[in-house]
Scaffold this motif. Structure first.
Motif, PDB file in Angstrom:
ATOM      1  N   LEU A 194     -41.995 110.486 -31.697  1.00  0.00           N
ATOM      2  CA  LEU A 194     -41.728 110.902 -33.058  1.00  0.00           C
ATOM      3  C   LEU A 194     -40.768 109.912 -33.703  1.00  0.00           C
ATOM      4  O   LEU A 194     -40.112 109.123 -33.019  1.00  0.00           O
ATOM      5  CB  LEU A 194     -41.121 112.310 -33.078  1.00  0.00           C
ATOM      6  N   GLN A 195     -40.686 109.966 -35.012  1.00  0.00           N
ATOM      7  CA  GLN A 195     -39.780 109.048 -35.699  1.00  0.00           C
ATOM      8  C   GLN A 195     -38.335 109.271 -35.257  1.00  0.00           C
ATOM      9  O   GLN A 195     -37.553 108.327 -35.160  1.00  0.00           O
ATOM     10  CB  GLN A 195     -39.903 109.222 -37.210  1.00  0.00           C
ATOM     11  N   GLN A 196     -38.002 110.525 -34.949  1.00  0.00           N
ATOM     12  CA  GLN A 196     -36.653 110.809 -34.471  1.00  0.00           C
ATOM     13  C   GLN A 196     -36.402 110.146 -33.121  1.00  0.00           C
ATOM     14  O   GLN A 196     -35.278 109.721 -32.825  1.00  0.00           O
ATOM     15  CB  GLN A 196     -36.452 112.326 -34.359  1.00  0.00           C
ATOM     16  N   ASN A 197     -37.468 110.047 -32.302  1.00  0.00           N
ATOM     17  CA  ASN A 197     -37.324 109.332 -31.036  1.00  0.00           C
ATOM     18  C   ASN A 197     -36.996 107.865 -31.278  1.00  0.00           C
ATOM     19  O   ASN A 197     -36.147 107.289 -30.592  1.00  0.00           O
ATOM     20  CB  ASN A 197     -38.610 109.424 -30.212  1.00  0.00           C
ATOM     21  N   VAL A 198     -37.675 107.281 -32.246  1.00  0.00           N
ATOM     22  CA  VAL A 198     -37.442 105.868 -32.548  1.00  0.00           C
ATOM     23  C   VAL A 198     -36.001 105.658 -32.995  1.00  0.00           C
ATOM     24  O   VAL A 198     -35.345 104.687 -32.598  1.00  0.00           O
ATOM     25  CB  VAL A 198     -38.426 105.365 -33.621  1.00  0.00           C
ATOM     26  N   MET A 199     -35.480 106.584 -33.798  1.00  0.00           N
ATOM     27  CA  MET A 199     -34.086 106.458 -34.231  1.00  0.00           C
ATOM     28  C   MET A 199     -33.146 106.550 -33.033  1.00  0.00           C
ATOM     29  O   MET A 199     -32.154 105.814 -32.945  1.00  0.00           O
ATOM     30  CB  MET A 199     -33.737 107.540 -35.253  1.00  0.00           C
ATOM     31  N   SER A 200     -33.458 107.439 -32.108  1.00  0.00           N
ATOM     32  CA  SER A 200     -32.638 107.554 -30.901  1.00  0.00           C
ATOM     33  C   SER A 200     -32.675 106.260 -30.097  1.00  0.00           C
ATOM     34  O   SER A 200     -31.651 105.821 -29.556  1.00  0.00           O
ATOM     35  CB  SER A 200     -33.139 108.719 -30.045  1.00  0.00           C
ATOM     36  N   TYR A 201     -33.849 105.626 -30.045  1.00  0.00           N
ATOM     37  CA  TYR A 201     -33.969 104.358 -29.321  1.00  0.00           C
ATOM     38  C   TYR A 201     -33.212 103.244 -30.042  1.00  0.00           C
ATOM     39  O   TYR A 201     -32.646 102.354 -29.392  1.00  0.00           O
ATOM     40  CB  TYR A 201     -35.436 103.971 -29.162  1.00  0.00           C
ATOM     41  N   LEU A 202     -33.219 103.297 -31.366  1.00  0.00           N
ATOM     42  CA  LEU A 202     -32.435 102.329 -32.138  1.00  0.00           C
ATOM     43  C   LEU A 202     -30.954 102.439 -31.778  1.00  0.00           C
ATOM     44  O   LEU A 202     -30.269 101.430 -31.571  1.00  0.00           O
ATOM     45  CB  LEU A 202     -32.615 102.574 -33.641  1.00  0.00           C
ATOM     46  N   TYR A 203     -30.485 103.662 -31.704  1.00  0.00           N
ATOM     47  CA  TYR A 203     -29.080 103.878 -31.365  1.00  0.00           C
ATOM     48  C   TYR A 203     -28.780 103.403 -29.942  1.00  0.00           C
ATOM     49  O   TYR A 203     -27.753 102.755 -29.696  1.00  0.00           O
ATOM     50  CB  TYR A 203     -28.730 105.362 -31.504  1.00  0.00           C
ATOM     51  N   SER A 204     -29.671 103.711 -29.009  1.00  0.00           N
ATOM     52  CA  SER A 204     -29.459 103.300 -27.619  1.00  0.00           C
ATOM     53  C   SER A 204     -29.429 101.779 -27.486  1.00  0.00           C
ATOM     54  O   SER A 204     -28.636 101.228 -26.713  1.00  0.00           O
ATOM     55  CB  SER A 204     -30.561 103.873 -26.725  1.00  0.00           C
ATOM     56  N   LEU A 205     -30.286 101.115 -28.255  1.00  0.00           N
ATOM     57  CA  LEU A 205     -30.293  99.654 -28.223  1.00  0.00           C
ATOM     58  C   LEU A 205     -28.999  99.099 -28.812  1.00  0.00           C
ATOM     59  O   LEU A 205     -28.416  98.148 -28.273  1.00  0.00           O
ATOM     60  CB  LEU A 205     -31.506  99.126 -28.995  1.00  0.00           C
ATOM     61  N   ALA A 206     -28.554  99.691 -29.912  1.00  0.00           N
ATOM     62  CA  ALA A 206     -27.283  99.259 -30.505  1.00  0.00           C
ATOM     63  C   ALA A 206     -26.128  99.514 -29.542  1.00  0.00           C
ATOM     64  O   ALA A 206     -25.166  98.736 -29.483  1.00  0.00           O
ATOM     65  CB  ALA A 206     -27.047  99.992 -31.822  1.00  0.00           C
ATOM     66  N   GLN A 207     -26.214 100.582 -28.777  1.00  0.00           N
ATOM     67  CA  GLN A 207     -25.187 100.900 -27.781  1.00  0.00           C
ATOM     68  C   GLN A 207     -25.076  99.774 -26.750  1.00  0.00           C
ATOM     69  O   GLN A 207     -23.971  99.362 -26.371  1.00  0.00           O
ATOM     70  CB  GLN A 207     -25.549 102.218 -27.103  1.00  0.00           C
ATOM     71  N   LEU A 208     -26.218  99.262 -26.319  1.00  0.00           N
ATOM     72  CA  LEU A 208     -26.223  98.141 -25.381  1.00  0.00           C
ATOM     73  C   LEU A 208     -25.683  96.874 -26.035  1.00  0.00           C
ATOM     74  O   LEU A 208     -24.955  96.095 -25.409  1.00  0.00           O
ATOM     75  CB  LEU A 208     -27.645  97.904 -24.868  1.00  0.00           C
ATOM     76  N   GLN A 209     -26.025  96.674 -27.303  1.00  0.00           N
ATOM     77  CA  GLN A 209     -25.537  95.490 -28.018  1.00  0.00           C
ATOM     78  C   GLN A 209     -24.024  95.558 -28.208  1.00  0.00           C
ATOM     79  O   GLN A 209     -23.324  94.548 -28.064  1.00  0.00           O
ATOM     80  CB  GLN A 209     -26.238  95.386 -29.375  1.00  0.00           C
ATOM     81  N   VAL A 210     -23.515  96.743 -28.511  1.00  0.00           N
ATOM     82  CA  VAL A 210     -22.065  96.922 -28.650  1.00  0.00           C
ATOM     83  C   VAL A 210     -21.363  96.576 -27.341  1.00  0.00           C
ATOM     84  O   VAL A 210     -20.337  95.882 -27.326  1.00  0.00           O
ATOM     85  CB  VAL A 210     -21.733  98.370 -29.071  1.00  0.00           C
TER      86      VAL A 210
END
Length: 249
Positions: free
Chosen positions: A177-193
């Motif tokens: 779902l689109q909400q899943n994609v947003m969660s994945y965006l956040y998780s990726l940013a978490q790794l980048q941080v």
């Protein structure tokens, strides 16, 4: 173990000095013969205390050399950490392209059939694993925990990327779902941080920074990944809510 021995030894040593080096003089009226008689009666104890003291000193010397050796090994392992982080950041950017494409599809289309994506799910690099493992083995506990957490999150994120790619390309869109994609965006940013905070330490420019990340850290991470967070509906709010939950733990 060595710390426990030191905690016990220090007060015990002062108590021994009080009983054997000060009390006999006071009780004997500063009579040298009396002091000698006390020491003679407690000769076995004195010998044991001296042997124990020598053991404590030897233990601390050994511990000191062991720590220095571990620090040298960690410095050697840490020298390769910037390479590992650069490798991971390249992987993050490939993931970002896939997530951007998936988000755009949800924004612009009603997903019903299998989709041909221009971006494939990237393969997780391998070189970083050995470098991280060697650093974890030799690092201080806080640094080791930080690196281990990155590896854990990386494995989870990689599995999600592959699952999302297969779901979209095989037409099973109910799993994404689109909400899943947003969660994945956040998780990726978490790794980048995490990578952004670790880079100065890996290069020897700053001390290790284990402070809680802020919205500014994530905003910079989204920019590093070529995400304009304003273009993603409620991404800022989603990120801030997630940060509040994490920082409250």
């Amino acid at each position: 173990m060595a710390n426990v021995v030191n905690w016990i030894s220090v007060p015990a040593f002062f108590l021994y000095i009080l009983c054997m080096a000060i009390a006999p003089w006071v009780q004997g009226g500063w009579d040298w013969i009396y002091v000698q008689s006390v020491w003679d009666r407690w000769q076995t104890l004195n010998t044991g205390v001296l042997a124990f003291g020598a053991s404590v000193i030897a233990l601390n010397i050994s511990r000191y050399h062991t720590n220095k050796q571990r620090e040298r090994r960690f410095v050697a392992a840490k020298a390769f950490l910037p390479h590992a982080l650069s490798e991971l950041i390249a992987y993050y950017k490939q993931c970002a392209k896939l997530l951007q494409e998936a988000w755009d599809l949800f924004e612009n289309e009603e997903l019903r059939a299998p989709i041909t994506l221009n971006t494939v799910a990237p393969e997780l690099p391998r070189d970083h694993q050995d470098i991280f493992n060697r650093c974890i083995e030799q690092a201080e506990p806080d640094v080791a925990d930080y690196l281990a957490k990155i590896l854990m999150r990386l494995q989870i994120h990689n599995a999600r990327m592959k699952e999302m790619y297969l779901s979209l390309t095989q037409g099973d869109h109910t799993l994404v779902l689109q909400q899943n994609v947003m969660s994945y965006l956040y998780s990726l940013a978490q790794l980048q941080v995490a990578a952004n905070k670790l880079f100065p330490f890996a290069r020897g420019m700053k001390t290790f920074d284990n402070t809680n990340p802020t919205w500014d850290d994530y905003r910079n991470a989204y920019a590093n990944l070529d995400f304009w967070w304003e273009d993603f509906q409620d991404l800022e709010g989603f990120t801030k809510r997630a940060l509040e939950r994490e920082n409250a733990v």
